[in-house]
Write a protein that holds these residues in place. Structure first.
Motif, PDB file in Angstrom:
ATOM      1  N   PRO A  32      28.394  28.898  43.178  1.00  0.00           N
ATOM      2  CA  PRO A  32      28.883  28.688  41.809  1.00  0.00           C
ATOM      3  C   PRO A  32      29.120  29.998  41.045  1.00  0.00           C
ATOM      4  CG  PRO A  32      26.926  27.363  42.237  1.00  0.00           C
ATOM      5  CD  PRO A  32      27.119  28.244  43.413  1.00  0.00           C
ATOM      6  N   GLU A  33      28.531  31.095  41.517  1.00  0.00           N
ATOM      7  CA  GLU A  33      28.721  32.384  40.840  1.00  0.00           C
ATOM      8  C   GLU A  33      30.097  32.982  41.103  1.00  0.00           C
ATOM      9  OE1 GLU A  33      25.851  32.296  43.156  1.00  0.00           O
ATOM     10  OE2 GLU A  33      24.822  31.229  41.561  1.00  0.00           O
ATOM     11  N   VAL A  34      30.802  32.491  42.114  1.00  0.00           N
ATOM     12  CA  VAL A  34      32.126  33.020  42.443  1.00  0.00           C
ATOM     13  C   VAL A  34      33.123  32.513  41.404  1.00  0.00           C
ATOM     14  CG1 VAL A  34      34.008  33.000  44.123  1.00  0.00           C
ATOM     15  CG2 VAL A  34      31.648  33.243  44.895  1.00  0.00           C
ATOM     16  N   LYS A  35      33.717  33.465  40.683  1.00  0.00           N
ATOM     17  CA  LYS A  35      34.677  33.129  39.626  1.00  0.00           C
ATOM     18  C   LYS A  35      36.043  33.763  39.862  1.00  0.00           C
ATOM     19  CE  LYS A  35      31.453  31.169  37.082  1.00  0.00           C
ATOM     20  NZ  LYS A  35      31.105  29.850  37.477  1.00  0.00           N
ATOM     21  N   THR A  36      36.087  34.849  40.655  1.00  0.00           N
ATOM     22  CA  THR A  36      37.339  35.589  40.827  1.00  0.00           C
ATOM     23  C   THR A  36      37.647  35.810  42.309  1.00  0.00           C
ATOM     24  OG1 THR A  36      36.232  37.740  40.728  1.00  0.00           O
ATOM     25  CG2 THR A  36      37.014  36.809  38.631  1.00  0.00           C
ATOM     26  N   PHE A  37      38.914  36.034  42.586  1.00  0.00           N
ATOM     27  CA  PHE A  37      39.323  36.390  43.934  1.00  0.00           C
ATOM     28  C   PHE A  37      40.369  37.489  43.865  1.00  0.00           C
ATOM     29  CE2 PHE A  37      42.747  33.533  42.924  1.00  0.00           C
ATOM     30  CZ  PHE A  37      43.822  33.932  43.695  1.00  0.00           C
ATOM     31  N   GLN A  38      40.449  38.218  44.952  1.00  0.00           N
ATOM     32  CA  GLN A  38      41.369  39.347  45.058  1.00  0.00           C
ATOM     33  C   GLN A  38      42.055  39.258  46.419  1.00  0.00           C
ATOM     34  OE1 GLN A  38      39.275  43.024  44.400  1.00  0.00           O
ATOM     35  NE2 GLN A  38      40.607  44.160  45.790  1.00  0.00           N
ATOM     36  N   VAL A  39      43.366  39.441  46.438  1.00  0.00           N
ATOM     37  CA  VAL A  39      44.116  39.488  47.686  1.00  0.00           C
ATOM     38  C   VAL A  39      44.799  40.844  47.747  1.00  0.00           C
ATOM     39  CG1 VAL A  39      45.960  38.486  49.093  1.00  0.00           C
ATOM     40  CG2 VAL A  39      44.496  36.988  47.718  1.00  0.00           C
ATOM     41  N   ASN A  40      44.292  41.707  48.610  1.00  0.00           N
ATOM     42  CA  ASN A  40      44.906  43.018  48.785  1.00  0.00           C
ATOM     43  C   ASN A  40      46.199  42.870  49.582  1.00  0.00           C
ATOM     44  OD1 ASN A  40      42.768  44.190  47.401  1.00  0.00           O
ATOM     45  ND2 ASN A  40      41.629  44.598  49.261  1.00  0.00           N
ATOM     46  N   THR A  76      41.099  44.039  41.147  1.00  0.00           N
ATOM     47  CA  THR A  76      39.972  44.839  41.631  1.00  0.00           C
ATOM     48  C   THR A  76      38.670  44.085  41.388  1.00  0.00           C
ATOM     49  OG1 THR A  76      39.727  45.971  39.503  1.00  0.00           O
ATOM     50  CG2 THR A  76      41.090  47.068  41.167  1.00  0.00           C
ATOM     51  N   ASN A  77      37.669  44.407  42.182  1.00  0.00           N
ATOM     52  CA  ASN A  77      36.311  43.867  42.019  1.00  0.00           C
ATOM     53  C   ASN A  77      36.239  42.336  42.031  1.00  0.00           C
ATOM     54  OD1 ASN A  77      35.216  46.495  41.801  1.00  0.00           O
ATOM     55  ND2 ASN A  77      35.822  46.541  39.646  1.00  0.00           N
ATOM     56  N   GLY A  78      37.014  41.694  42.900  1.00  0.00           N
ATOM     57  CA  GLY A  78      36.949  40.247  43.009  1.00  0.00           C
ATOM     58  C   GLY A  78      35.634  39.805  43.627  1.00  0.00           C
ATOM     59  N   ASP A  79      35.159  38.639  43.229  1.00  0.00           N
ATOM     60  CA  ASP A  79      33.944  38.086  43.836  1.00  0.00           C
ATOM     61  C   ASP A  79      34.179  37.808  45.321  1.00  0.00           C
ATOM     62  OD1 ASP A  79      32.570  38.129  41.389  1.00  0.00           O
ATOM     63  OD2 ASP A  79      33.281  36.113  40.874  1.00  0.00           O
TER      64      ASP A  79
END
Length: 168
Positions: A32-40, A76-79
């Motif tokens: 549940p702490e995951v709020k963000t994602f990042q795709v390089n 940047t800094n995705g969960d």
């Protein structure tokens, strides 16, 4: 008596849901702490380089995750972070005619993906995903590229999503 039965049923449903652990109605299995994602950016490192397929793949993976989750896309800094490269892009003959020419060809694309979950590193993953598109050999690669990429990227991105977030 009806209120008592309704209370029992409601309690049974609540206990069932609670005992199954946290369930996300987004269809994903992350903490549940995951709020963000990042795709390089997925750079094309295949021996055959087709301009633009790397940016399109990166965008389609971002779009799929945004469409199927409530996670926020960050740069940047995705969960959770996706990175990797396109490692294969090739066209090969698949079937032959009686005149020993190709009747059907296959375009195959493979992507190496590294997935990192900063909240639960046990979920980290590195895996190769590939898919193909078969087409009549009388057609050129340029003629089929758009429809082929549509089909291949739909399957690749869904397979990546299933392996990393849906945990299928």
């Amino acid at each position: 008596m009806k209120n008592f039965l309704a209370s029992i049923v409601l309690l049974a449903v609540a206990v069932s849901i609670y005992s199954c652990g946290a369930y996300s109605f987004t269809g994903i299995s992350v903490s549940p702490e995951v709020k963000t994602f990042q795709v390089n950016f997925f750079q094309n490192q295949a021996p055959i380089v087709r301009p633009g397929i790397d940016q399109r793949f990166t965008n389609e993976l971002q779009d799929l995750i945004q469409d199927q989750t409530n996670l926020t896309l960050v740069t940047t800094n995705g969960d959770i972070v996706y990175e990797g490269e396109i490692v294969q892009y090739n066209v090969a003959p698949m079937t032959a005619t009686s005149q020993s020419t190709a009747a059907q060809s296959r375009l195959t694309i493979a992507v190496n993906v590294r997935f990192y979950d900063s909240k639960d590193p046990k979920q980290d993953l590195e895996q190769r995903f590939s898919f193909f598109y078969d087409f009549d050999a009388a057609r050129t690669e340029n003629e089929i590229q758009q429809e082929a990429l549509d089909e291949i990227y739909t399957r690749l991105t869904q397979d990546i999503f299933n392996a990393t977030l849906a945990r299928w």
